[in-house]
Write an enzyme that holds these catalytic residues in place. Structure first.
Site, PDB file in Angstrom:
ATOM      1  N   LYS A  50     -11.022  -6.251  17.285  1.00 32.68           N
ATOM      2  CA  LYS A  50     -10.257  -7.291  16.594  1.00 32.68           C
ATOM      3  C   LYS A  50      -9.034  -7.611  17.447  1.00 32.68           C
ATOM      4  O   LYS A  50      -8.207  -6.732  17.700  1.00 32.68           O
ATOM      5  CB  LYS A  50      -9.848  -6.782  15.212  1.00 32.68           C
ATOM      6  CG  LYS A  50      -9.057  -7.755  14.358  1.00 32.68           C
ATOM      7  CD  LYS A  50      -8.769  -7.107  13.002  1.00 32.68           C
ATOM      8  CE  LYS A  50      -7.950  -7.988  12.095  1.00 32.68           C
ATOM      9  NZ  LYS A  50      -7.655  -7.322  10.800  1.00 32.68           N
TER      10      LYS A  50
ATOM     11  N   ASP B 298      -5.268  -5.884  -1.662  1.00 33.83           N
ATOM     12  CA  ASP B 298      -5.977  -7.136  -1.371  1.00 33.83           C
ATOM     13  C   ASP B 298      -7.490  -6.913  -1.461  1.00 33.83           C
ATOM     14  O   ASP B 298      -8.249  -7.366  -0.601  1.00 33.83           O
ATOM     15  CB  ASP B 298      -5.593  -7.666   0.010  1.00 33.83           C
ATOM     16  CG  ASP B 298      -5.930  -9.147   0.187  1.00 33.83           C
ATOM     17  OD1 ASP B 298      -6.107  -9.841  -0.845  1.00 33.83           O
ATOM     18  OD2 ASP B 298      -6.016  -9.610   1.333  1.00 33.83           O
TER      19      ASP B 298
END
Length: 329
Positions: free
Chosen positions: A17, A117
């Site tokens: 990432k 989240d």
């Protein structure tokens, strides 16, 4: 926070990432990066996406960026799967996927990490060699760090429809009930392929407007809970318990795990199983945590955290230099 590309490691496939250039990050984004790295460093569970390495790209390769080497989970997100293959899921498939979400949260909360989240877009899917689908919770950028000052949370973080109402209230709140609410919304979407709270009458709420966000909050507080189709009594009971607007009345992670819909047991069988589990839970948990393989996992986690801390050191130094340069402008 960034885009990713695949890389093959010596022992396992990994996803790399790559985040935005370090010079373009603000203080809040850098804080989220630190949280994600440090919190994932202490998590070692089958249903949590593992973080292996963190570092900076070379200076001669353009603006320096932070890269993160993560466990590669090839099945994409649960959100994508629901969009494309919802009709292929049986009730047992949905139950199993949701069970993995709650197991991940149980592990996180035991480590004093609160995700903040939880949603299908942050849940990744993979298939084992035996054909079993395994879910892994990912993206810990908004998570609460156990290394920060302890106490109630206050930041309004998360994704609109999935956020617990107390998160939006501006008042201090506890992390575990907030995660339970978000996972309850995830279960609702997993069952019905739509979200709760997002309609006013027959019209969709505009979540980008202030009045829309106020309507969303009001819907979260309003009862009874509405469903697009009547669910079985056990499932209705579970959803109502997880989406309870008052945090103190909301089901705990442990209550969700032993709920009869999650376990897929008859009411009578569930009562027998639950009473036995409650009697043995504290002693069994204590004995389980003393087993050698649990201590070994803690040692692996400690070594990984040390390695990731070392990886963060040059990133912190580079960001500090960027801040100093900004101050001299």
């Amino acid at each position: 926070m960034g885009n990713g590309m695949l890389s093959s490691g010596a022992t396992a496939d990994a996803a790399v990432k790559i985040l935005k250039p370090l010079a373009e990050m603000n203080d809040r984004e850098f804080e989220w990066l630190e949280r994600e790295v440090l919190n994932q460093a202490i998590l070692e569970h089958e249903n949590v996406c593992r973080l292996f390495e963190v570092g900076l790209t070379a200076r001669d390769a353009g603006p320096q960026r932070v890269f993160m080497v993560l466990e590669y989970v090839p099945g994409g997100t649960l959100h994508e799967f629901l969009e494309n293959h919802f009709d292929k899921l049986s009730v047992d498939d949905k139950r199993s996927i949701f069970f993995h979400v709650v197991l991940a949260l149980q592990h996180c909360h035991a480590k004093k990490v609160f995700h903040r989240d939880v949603k299908p877009g942050n849940c990744l899917l993979t298939k084992m060699e035996n054909g079993q689908v395994v879910l892994k919770v990912a993206d810990f950028g908004f998570s609460k760090s156990p290394f920060a000052e302890q106490g109630p949370l206050s930041s309004n973080l998360g994704s609109g429809p999935f956020k617990a109402p107390e998160v939006e209230s501006g008042l201090p709140y506890a992390g575990e009930p907030a995660d339970v609410f978000s996972s309850g919304v995830t279960l609702y979407q997993l069952i019905f392929n739509t979200l709760p709270f997002i309609c006013e009458g027959n019209a969709l709420i505009n979540l980008n407007s202030r009045t829309g966000r106020q309507a969303l909050y009001a819907n979260k507080m309003r009862r009874p809970l509405s469903f697009p189709a009547e669910p079985p009594n056990e499932l209705r009971e579970l959803l109502e318990g997880m989406l309870q607007p008052v945090p103190d009345k909301r089901l705990s992670v442990e209550q969700v795990l032993v709920h009869r819909w999650v376990r897929g047991l008859s009411t009578e069988h569930q009562r027998r199983e639950q009473s036995s589990q409650l009697l043995l839970s504290s002693l069994a948990a204590r004995a389980f945590l003393q087993q050698p393989h649990i201590r070994q996992l803690d040692e692996v986690s400690a070594r990984r955290r040390e390695r990731l801390e070392l990886g963060l050191a040059p990133i912190r130094a580079a960001y500090k230099a960027i801040q100093a340069a900004r101050g001299n402008m």
